[in-house]
Scaffold this motif. Structure first.
Motif, PDB file in Angstrom:
ATOM      1  N   MET A   1      44.133 148.696 -11.622  1.00 18.81           N
ATOM      2  CA  MET A   1      43.679 147.659 -11.767  1.00 18.81           C
ATOM      3  C   MET A   1      43.967 147.072 -12.860  1.00 18.81           C
ATOM      4  N   ASN A   2      43.801 146.273 -13.041  1.00 19.71           N
ATOM      5  CA  ASN A   2      43.815 145.007 -14.191  1.00 19.71           C
ATOM      6  C   ASN A   2      42.985 144.595 -14.543  1.00 19.71           C
ATOM      7  N   ARG A   3      42.626 144.888 -16.120  1.00 23.55           N
ATOM      8  CA  ARG A   3      41.084 144.934 -16.422  1.00 23.55           C
ATOM      9  C   ARG A   3      41.006 143.874 -16.917  1.00 23.55           C
ATOM     10  N   MET A   4      39.684 143.275 -17.005  1.00 24.61           N
ATOM     11  CA  MET A   4      39.607 141.689 -17.167  1.00 24.61           C
ATOM     12  C   MET A   4      39.468 141.933 -18.872  1.00 24.61           C
ATOM     13  N   TYR A   5      39.587 140.519 -19.342  1.00 24.64           N
ATOM     14  CA  TYR A   5      39.194 140.749 -20.509  1.00 24.64           C
ATOM     15  C   TYR A   5      38.234 140.169 -20.899  1.00 24.64           C
ATOM     16  N   ASN A   6      37.271 141.057 -21.530  1.00 24.89           N
ATOM     17  CA  ASN A   6      35.691 141.043 -21.860  1.00 24.89           C
ATOM     18  C   ASN A   6      34.978 140.481 -20.587  1.00 24.89           C
ATOM     19  N   PRO A   7      34.575 141.421 -20.039  1.00 22.01           N
ATOM     20  CA  PRO A   7      34.170 140.846 -19.295  1.00 22.01           C
ATOM     21  C   PRO A   7      32.640 140.683 -19.390  1.00 22.01           C
ATOM     22  N   ALA A   8      31.277 140.110 -18.360  1.00 24.36           N
ATOM     23  CA  ALA A   8      30.252 139.980 -18.623  1.00 24.36           C
ATOM     24  C   ALA A   8      29.404 141.427 -18.342  1.00 24.36           C
ATOM     25  N   TYR A   9      28.516 141.195 -19.048  1.00 25.60           N
ATOM     26  CA  TYR A   9      28.350 142.434 -18.977  1.00 25.60           C
ATOM     27  C   TYR A   9      26.742 142.210 -17.776  1.00 25.60           C
ATOM     28  N   PRO A  10      26.631 142.888 -16.593  1.00 32.17           N
ATOM     29  CA  PRO A  10      25.949 142.736 -15.518  1.00 32.17           C
ATOM     30  C   PRO A  10      24.382 142.443 -15.840  1.00 32.17           C
ATOM     31  N   GLY A  11      23.835 143.191 -16.954  1.00 33.34           N
ATOM     32  CA  GLY A  11      22.458 142.054 -16.950  1.00 33.34           C
ATOM     33  C   GLY A  11      22.432 140.621 -16.722  1.00 33.34           C
ATOM     34  N   ALA A  12      23.259 139.952 -17.430  1.00 36.73           N
ATOM     35  CA  ALA A  12      23.725 138.945 -18.068  1.00 36.73           C
ATOM     36  C   ALA A  12      23.663 138.647 -16.312  1.00 36.73           C
ATOM     37  N   VAL A  13      24.767 138.811 -15.730  1.00 41.94           N
ATOM     38  CA  VAL A  13      24.996 138.319 -14.448  1.00 41.94           C
ATOM     39  C   VAL A  13      23.463 138.558 -13.634  1.00 41.94           C
ATOM     40  N   LEU A  14      22.719 139.392 -13.988  1.00 39.90           N
ATOM     41  CA  LEU A  14      21.695 140.180 -12.726  1.00 39.90           C
ATOM     42  C   LEU A  14      20.112 138.523 -13.470  1.00 39.90           C
ATOM     43  N   HIS A  15      20.116 138.117 -14.702  1.00 33.65           N
ATOM     44  CA  HIS A  15      19.821 137.673 -15.037  1.00 33.65           C
ATOM     45  C   HIS A  15      20.113 135.931 -14.763  1.00 33.65           C
ATOM     46  N   GLU A  16      21.253 135.440 -14.132  1.00 33.99           N
ATOM     47  CA  GLU A  16      21.070 134.763 -13.931  1.00 33.99           C
ATOM     48  C   GLU A  16      20.513 134.786 -11.983  1.00 33.99           C
ATOM     49  N   TYR A  17      21.024 135.646 -11.074  1.00 30.66           N
ATOM     50  CA  TYR A  17      20.168 135.633  -9.731  1.00 30.66           C
ATOM     51  C   TYR A  17      19.048 135.844  -9.808  1.00 30.66           C
ATOM     52  N   ILE A  18      18.233 136.342 -11.555  1.00 28.43           N
ATOM     53  CA  ILE A  18      17.032 136.623 -11.086  1.00 28.43           C
ATOM     54  C   ILE A  18      16.244 135.218 -11.205  1.00 28.43           C
ATOM     55  N   GLY A  19      17.292 134.416 -12.325  1.00 32.38           N
ATOM     56  CA  GLY A  19      16.789 132.784 -12.431  1.00 32.38           C
ATOM     57  C   GLY A  19      15.240 133.172 -12.572  1.00 32.38           C
ATOM     58  N   ASP A  20      14.615 131.512 -12.562  1.00 30.16           N
ATOM     59  CA  ASP A  20      12.941 131.913 -13.441  1.00 30.16           C
ATOM     60  C   ASP A  20      12.166 132.612 -12.905  1.00 30.16           C
ATOM     61  N   LEU A  21      12.200 133.525 -11.990  1.00 34.51           N
ATOM     62  CA  LEU A  21      11.698 134.981 -11.562  1.00 34.51           C
ATOM     63  C   LEU A  21      11.416 135.403 -12.894  1.00 34.51           C
ATOM     64  N   SER A  22       9.841 135.487 -13.186  1.00 27.69           N
ATOM     65  CA  SER A  22       9.256 136.065 -14.339  1.00 27.69           C
ATOM     66  C   SER A  22       9.953 137.685 -14.217  1.00 27.69           C
ATOM     67  N   VAL A  23      10.145 138.725 -15.441  1.00 26.09           N
ATOM     68  CA  VAL A  23      10.802 139.928 -15.356  1.00 26.09           C
ATOM     69  C   VAL A  23       9.873 141.567 -14.507  1.00 26.09           C
ATOM     70  N   THR A  24       8.357 140.464 -14.713  1.00 25.08           N
ATOM     71  CA  THR A  24       7.371 141.403 -13.631  1.00 25.08           C
ATOM     72  C   THR A  24       7.539 141.339 -12.947  1.00 25.08           C
ATOM     73  N   LEU A  25       7.562 140.204 -12.016  1.00 26.15           N
ATOM     74  CA  LEU A  25       7.462 140.288 -10.574  1.00 26.15           C
ATOM     75  C   LEU A  25       9.126 140.242 -10.269  1.00 26.15           C
ATOM     76  N   ALA A  26      10.055 140.690 -10.791  1.00 20.37           N
ATOM     77  CA  ALA A  26      11.024 141.086  -9.898  1.00 20.37           C
ATOM     78  C   ALA A  26      11.853 142.078  -9.748  1.00 20.37           C
ATOM     79  N   ALA A  27      11.124 142.767 -11.172  1.00 15.59           N
ATOM     80  CA  ALA A  27      11.193 144.482 -11.080  1.00 15.59           C
ATOM     81  C   ALA A  27       9.973 145.160 -10.361  1.00 15.59           C
TER      82      ALA A  27
END
Length: 97
Positions: A1-27
């Motif tokens: 498997m080729n390793r991506m150089y400095n891949p994004a942390y999954p939490g940062a990607v999840l933050h993009e998916y959640i968008g403007d939704l509050s953490v409380t509501l998303a949780a």
């Protein structure tokens, strides 16, 4: 498997998916505590198999996508730390990457 150089942390990607939704509501929609979700978003916890399945259901993504993202991130992080190798003479710094 080729390793991506400095891949994004999954939490940062999840933050993009959640968008403007509050953490409380998303949780609440994910069926987890806001503390658990905040830990993932802030990089203090990783995406577990259970969370990956919750994200799959809530976001219409695949659980495998989240777990692969987490694995690539963790492998990259581990590859950046010095480690020791075993040899017949004992433990020594690794000379190869």
């Amino acid at each position: 498997m080729n390793r991506m150089y400095n891949p994004a942390y999954p939490g940062a990607v999840l933050h993009e998916y959640i968008g403007d939704l509050s953490v409380t509501l998303a949780a609440r929609q994910l069926g987890v505590t806001s503390t658990a979700l905040t830990r993932i978003l802030n990089g203090n916890a990783g995406i577990s198999a259970d969370m990956a399945l919750r994200l799959e259901q809530a976001l219409g993504t695949s659980a495998e996508m989240w777990l692969e993202m987490q694995l690539k991130y963790e492998l990259w992080q581990a590859s950046q730390r010095p480690r020791h190798c075993l040899s017949r003479g004992g433990i020594r710094p690794c000379l190869f990457e």
